[in-house]
Design a protein around this motif. Structure first.
Motif, mmCIF file in Angstrom:
data_model
loop_
_atom_site.group_PDB
_atom_site.id
_atom_site.type_symbol
_atom_site.label_atom_id
_atom_site.label_comp_id
_atom_site.label_asym_id
_atom_site.label_seq_id
_atom_site.Cartn_x
_atom_site.Cartn_y
_atom_site.Cartn_z
ATOM 1 N N ASN A 472 0.829 -1.210 0.000
ATOM 2 C CA ASN A 472 0.000 0.000 0.000
ATOM 3 C C ASN A 472 0.866 1.263 0.000
ATOM 4 O OD1 ASN A 472 -2.574 1.182 -0.064
ATOM 5 N ND2 ASN A 472 -2.551 1.549 2.155
ATOM 6 N N GLU A 473 1.904 1.220 -0.852
ATOM 7 C CA GLU A 473 2.823 2.346 -1.040
ATOM 8 C C GLU A 473 3.699 2.631 0.178
ATOM 9 O OE1 GLU A 473 3.153 3.625 -3.993
ATOM 10 O OE2 GLU A 473 1.539 2.329 -4.687
ATOM 11 N N HIS A 474 3.759 1.724 1.118
ATOM 12 C CA HIS A 474 4.585 1.920 2.308
ATOM 13 C C HIS A 474 5.597 0.778 2.433
ATOM 14 C CE1 HIS A 474 2.011 5.154 3.705
ATOM 15 N NE2 HIS A 474 0.937 4.359 3.553
ATOM 16 N N GLU A 475 6.827 1.127 2.863
ATOM 17 C CA GLU A 475 7.858 0.116 3.093
ATOM 18 C C GLU A 475 7.608 -0.551 4.448
ATOM 19 O OE1 GLU A 475 10.068 -0.861 1.041
ATOM 20 O OE2 GLU A 475 9.857 0.675 -0.533
ATOM 21 N N VAL A 476 7.505 -1.875 4.422
ATOM 22 C CA VAL A 476 7.221 -2.643 5.635
ATOM 23 C C VAL A 476 8.268 -3.751 5.779
ATOM 24 C CG1 VAL A 476 5.552 -4.068 6.880
ATOM 25 C CG2 VAL A 476 4.755 -2.173 5.421
ATOM 26 N N CYS A 477 8.779 -3.875 6.974
ATOM 27 C CA CYS A 477 9.750 -4.937 7.267
ATOM 28 C C CYS A 477 8.981 -6.190 7.723
ATOM 29 C CB CYS A 477 10.726 -4.480 8.351
ATOM 30 S SG CYS A 477 11.857 -5.772 8.905
ATOM 31 N N ILE A 478 9.120 -7.278 6.971
ATOM 32 C CA ILE A 478 8.452 -8.541 7.285
ATOM 33 C C ILE A 478 9.503 -9.515 7.833
ATOM 34 C CG2 ILE A 478 7.047 -10.446 6.438
ATOM 35 C CD1 ILE A 478 5.628 -7.766 6.337
ATOM 36 N N VAL A 479 9.272 -9.997 9.049
ATOM 37 C CA VAL A 479 10.183 -10.950 9.695
ATOM 38 C C VAL A 479 9.491 -12.304 9.754
ATOM 39 C CG1 VAL A 479 11.553 -11.475 11.749
ATOM 40 C CG2 VAL A 479 11.148 -9.080 11.088
ATOM 41 N N LYS A 499 19.426 -4.563 13.491
ATOM 42 C CA LYS A 499 20.475 -4.319 12.497
ATOM 43 C C LYS A 499 19.871 -4.048 11.121
ATOM 44 C CE LYS A 499 24.590 -6.433 10.435
ATOM 45 N NZ LYS A 499 25.483 -7.628 10.410
ATOM 46 N N PHE A 500 18.827 -4.811 10.778
ATOM 47 C CA PHE A 500 18.185 -4.629 9.483
ATOM 48 C C PHE A 500 17.567 -3.235 9.379
ATOM 49 C CE2 PHE A 500 14.582 -4.856 6.586
ATOM 50 C CZ PHE A 500 15.125 -5.488 5.479
ATOM 51 N N ILE A 501 16.877 -2.807 10.431
ATOM 52 C CA ILE A 501 16.242 -1.488 10.415
ATOM 53 C C ILE A 501 17.285 -0.389 10.336
ATOM 54 C CG2 ILE A 501 14.804 0.120 11.735
ATOM 55 C CD1 ILE A 501 13.283 -2.193 10.435
ATOM 56 N N GLY A 506 17.821 5.987 6.012
ATOM 57 C CA GLY A 506 18.499 6.810 5.018
ATOM 58 C C GLY A 506 18.299 6.290 3.613
ATOM 59 N N ASP A 507 17.821 5.095 3.481
ATOM 60 C CA ASP A 507 17.577 4.514 2.162
ATOM 61 C C ASP A 507 16.077 4.378 1.926
ATOM 62 O OD1 ASP A 507 17.800 3.250 -0.257
ATOM 63 O OD2 ASP A 507 18.280 1.284 0.588
ATOM 64 N N LYS A 508 15.430 3.645 2.843
ATOM 65 C CA LYS A 508 13.987 3.473 2.760
ATOM 66 C C LYS A 508 13.380 3.853 4.103
ATOM 67 C CE LYS A 508 14.489 -0.425 -0.453
ATOM 68 N NZ LYS A 508 14.250 -1.869 -0.649
ATOM 69 N N GLN A 509 12.236 4.477 4.054
ATOM 70 C CA GLN A 509 11.552 4.907 5.269
ATOM 71 C C GLN A 509 10.706 3.755 5.806
ATOM 72 O OE1 GLN A 509 11.957 7.884 6.892
ATOM 73 N NE2 GLN A 509 13.640 8.117 5.440
ATOM 74 N N VAL A 510 11.325 2.876 6.618
ATOM 75 C CA VAL A 510 10.617 1.746 7.208
ATOM 76 C C VAL A 510 10.094 2.176 8.565
ATOM 77 C CG1 VAL A 510 10.789 -0.628 8.032
ATOM 78 C CG2 VAL A 510 12.086 0.089 6.003
ATOM 79 N N CYS A 543 9.952 3.176 14.823
ATOM 80 C CA CYS A 543 9.289 2.051 14.159
ATOM 81 C C CYS A 543 8.265 1.446 15.103
ATOM 82 C CB CYS A 543 10.298 0.978 13.749
ATOM 83 S SG CYS A 543 11.221 1.374 12.252
ATOM 84 N N GLU A 544 7.239 0.877 14.527
ATOM 85 C CA GLU A 544 6.243 0.162 15.304
ATOM 86 C C GLU A 544 6.427 -1.341 15.088
ATOM 87 O OE1 GLU A 544 4.505 -0.835 17.720
ATOM 88 O OE2 GLU A 544 3.232 0.954 17.679
ATOM 89 N N LEU A 545 6.088 -2.138 16.104
ATOM 90 C CA LEU A 545 6.215 -3.590 16.035
ATOM 91 C C LEU A 545 4.847 -4.227 16.192
ATOM 92 C CD1 LEU A 545 7.897 -6.256 16.129
ATOM 93 C CD2 LEU A 545 7.948 -5.987 18.624
ATOM 94 N N PHE A 546 4.543 -5.161 15.280
ATOM 95 C CA PHE A 546 3.358 -5.984 15.394
ATOM 96 C C PHE A 546 3.757 -7.458 15.286
ATOM 97 C CE2 PHE A 546 0.839 -2.246 13.632
ATOM 98 C CZ PHE A 546 0.328 -1.913 14.879
#
Length: 599
Positions: A472-479, A499-501, A506-510, A543-546
């Motif tokens: 949905n046009e947003h960068e999301v980190c999937i673990v 470390k990943f975040i 500076g590259d992607k707004q996660v 960042c938020e965590l779910f």
């Protein structure tokens, strides 16, 4: 948005009285008695037509057991009758406690080699090891600790078996050629053989080599494509007995003029062994040795002998279970009782014999009662044939042992490991080399440590896939965690996500991290603490965590520790919906990103 149910705050534990009452009822059940005494289960259902099959199988196994028991008694550095004592008591005891109809209990080459260094000091050491090993195995079995065998992999067992077979076969190369050897170890045996070739006894060498060739050829006779297959099978099975009969007859005939061209076994004590307590002290070279001093001498073998015994009998039981589930703990109880009872009749340590079990199975045994025939045959041999045993050539026994060891060197398993997973060659190699060049006890220990190291490494570094997806046009980190989490891996998960975040800044707004939990079936207190700490670290990084679709029990560990984190667990929603709801909430709270306002 669906929230986690309040039931996660309550961990339902059984009442203590319920546990005690349930345990008492379980002990009193008839099934519990028949589980510990399997004879009560199969004997009432015994059929008359089984009797002939059991007799034939028991008699065939007996013909194999007698020469091997004598040979392994010699390998152990004991008088030959000790091997026979071990065989008859093992056979009779297993009838009562054993759960696998095919298994035959007696001394084996590996057991003989492991007690050799103590038996040469005094036979009392071998008998004491038999008693103590039996007690340890019995206790482990009664505590239902058969599950511990699962921590020893097939590569370790294969490495140990090949190394032990190589060592035992090498130890007999000197006897095969009539050369006296001061050691049963791998390198000293070959060194002695190569440096004393001039001491080779011609007649011993001829008989030994011919017997070995005969045994190897007879093993293939069962595969003859023509004629009566049953005849060829039983002819092949009786190869050890035929070799002993021929060698004994030849030695007797050639000795009638007063000379003896072969080294022979010599006198064997006739009759049944005395029934007495195991030796808890002994006398060596006229000096009294206390029980404590004997234990100090035995040392690591108190652990290695039971371990190897358990490995052998469980592996053999599984190989011949024919689709039935093997109760490893009950097999340990049976093996423990065989050793404990055997120690009262001067037995050396015993375990399952793969060769004799295979003979038993091939002979069509129907119940464990076949062991009674084998045990009776051994008793008859002790009572009436000991004078005959005097003339058994040592080179014939050496050939029997070497032929048996050749069949245990399964080189095809090495190629299978290479094709399936090359990493498994590491524990195999470590175990094999340590057994060959150090000792069998420490070899199996090194293999077990290597196995445990694998388990600990995988536990500390679980398979975790972290990706950055555009939803949905947003960068999301999937673990995506691919295995259960425990205290060893807790810090690893947190460190990898943080470390990943950090690398993404500076590259992607996660701004959102979602941990999939379908495969996380349980967590502990340490993991829960690290999940809480991870959320706090991500807040610092804005960042938020779910946690998506976590097991209720796993989520409950975190929520009972910190109830305000209930809302980070999401159920009955797609990841896309979670992302949409998150950013809509952020927008409704103003243009500036505020973590606390969302959770």
């Amino acid at each position: 948005m669906a929230n986690i149910d309040d039931d996660i705050y309550r961990e339902k534990l059984p009442d203590v009285s319920t546990v005690l009452l349930g345990g008492a009822r379980k002990l009193c059940r008839p099934a519990t008695i028949t589980d510990k005494f399997p004879i009560l289960s199969w004997l009432p259902r015994y059929k008359l037509e089984f009797l002939l099959r059991d007799f034939i199988a028991g008699f065939t196994v007996g013909l194999t057991t007698i020469p091997q028991a004598i040979a392994y008694g010699v390998v152990a550095g004991l008088e030959p009758q000790y091997g026979l004592y071990s065989a008859f008591m093992g056979c009779f005891t297993y009838i009562i406690f054993g759960s696998c109809k095919d298994v035959t209990i007696a001394t084996t080459a590996i057991m003989a080699l492991m007690v050799n260094q103590y038996a040469v000091i005094s036979p009392d050491y071998a008998v004491l090891i038999c008693f103590l090993a039996g007690c340890i195995i019995l206790i482990l079995g009664l505590l239902n600790l058969g599950v511990l065998v699962r921590f020893i992999s097939i590569p370790v067992i294969t490495g140990f078996t090949i190394a032990a077979a190589t060592t035992i076969g090498s130890a007999q190369i000197n006897n095969l050629f009539g050369i006296k050897s001061p050691s049963n170890q791998f390198i000293p045996s070959w060194k002695n053989f190569l440096t004393h070739l001039g001491s080779t006894r011609l007649y011993d060498a001829l008989l030994g080599v011919c017997t070995l060739i005969f045994l190897l050829l007879m093993k293939k006779v069962k595969d003859v494509p023509y004629g009566n297959k049953v005849f060829w099978k039983y002819l092949s099975l009786s190869r050890n007995a035929l070799a002993v009969i021929f060698g004994t007859f030849l030695a007797y005939i050639l000795s009638r003029d007063g000379s003896q061209p072969f080294k022979v076994t010599g006198n064997i004590t006739a009759g049944l062994p005395p029934f007495q307590l195991p030796p808890f002290s002994t006398v060596v070279d006229g000096e009294y040795v206390s029980f404590k001093e004997m234990l100090d001498k035995i040392g690591a073998s108190l652990a290695s002998v039971p371990l190897v015994s358990i490995l052998e009998i469980v592996a053999i039981s599984k190989a011949f279970s024919k689709g039935k589930i093997v109760n490893a703990s009950q097999e340990m109880v049976a093996l423990g009782m065989c050793n404990v009872m055997g120690s009262f009749v001067l037995s050396m340590p015993v375990t399952g014999s793969f060769t004799r079990t295979a003979v038993n199975n091939a002979s069509g045994v129907k119940t464990p009662l076949g062991g009674a025939v084998t045990g009776s045959l051994v008793l008859m041999a002790l009572a009436f044939l000991t004078q005959t045993f005097y003339y058994i050539p040592k080179t014939t026994l050496a050939a029997i042992i070497i032929a048996a060891m050749i069949s245990l060197v399964e080189l095809d398993k090495i190629s299978e490991m290479w094709k399936s997973k090359k990493l498994d060659l590491l524990p195999f190699t470590i175990t094999g080399l340590t057994c060959l060049f150090w000792s069998l006890e420490y070899g199996i220990l090194c293999g077990v440590i290597t196995n445990i190291s694998y388990i600990l490494y995988r536990s500390a570094k679980p398979h975790i896939i972290i990706t950055c997806e555009k939803i949905n046009e947003h960068e999301v980190c999937i673990v995506d965690v691919k295995q259960r989490l425990d205290f060893a891996s807790a810090e690893y998960l947190k460190a990898k996500v943080v470390k990943f975040i950090n690398n993404q800044i500076g590259d992607k707004q996660v701004r959102l991290v979602i941990i999939k939990g379908q495969e996380i079936n349980s967590i502990d207190y340490t993991v829960a603490n690290n999940i809480i700490s991870l959320k706090e670290d991500l807040q610092v990084l804005k960042c938020e965590l779910f946690c998506w679709n976590w097991n209720i029990a796993s989520a409950g560990v975190v929520c009972r520790l910190k109830p305000e984190l209930k809302n980070i667990f999401k159920y009955n929603l797609t990841i896309e919906q979670i992302v949409i709801d998150f950013y809509e909430q952020c927008t409704s709270n103003g243009s500036n990103f505020t973590i606390n306002s969302f959770t």
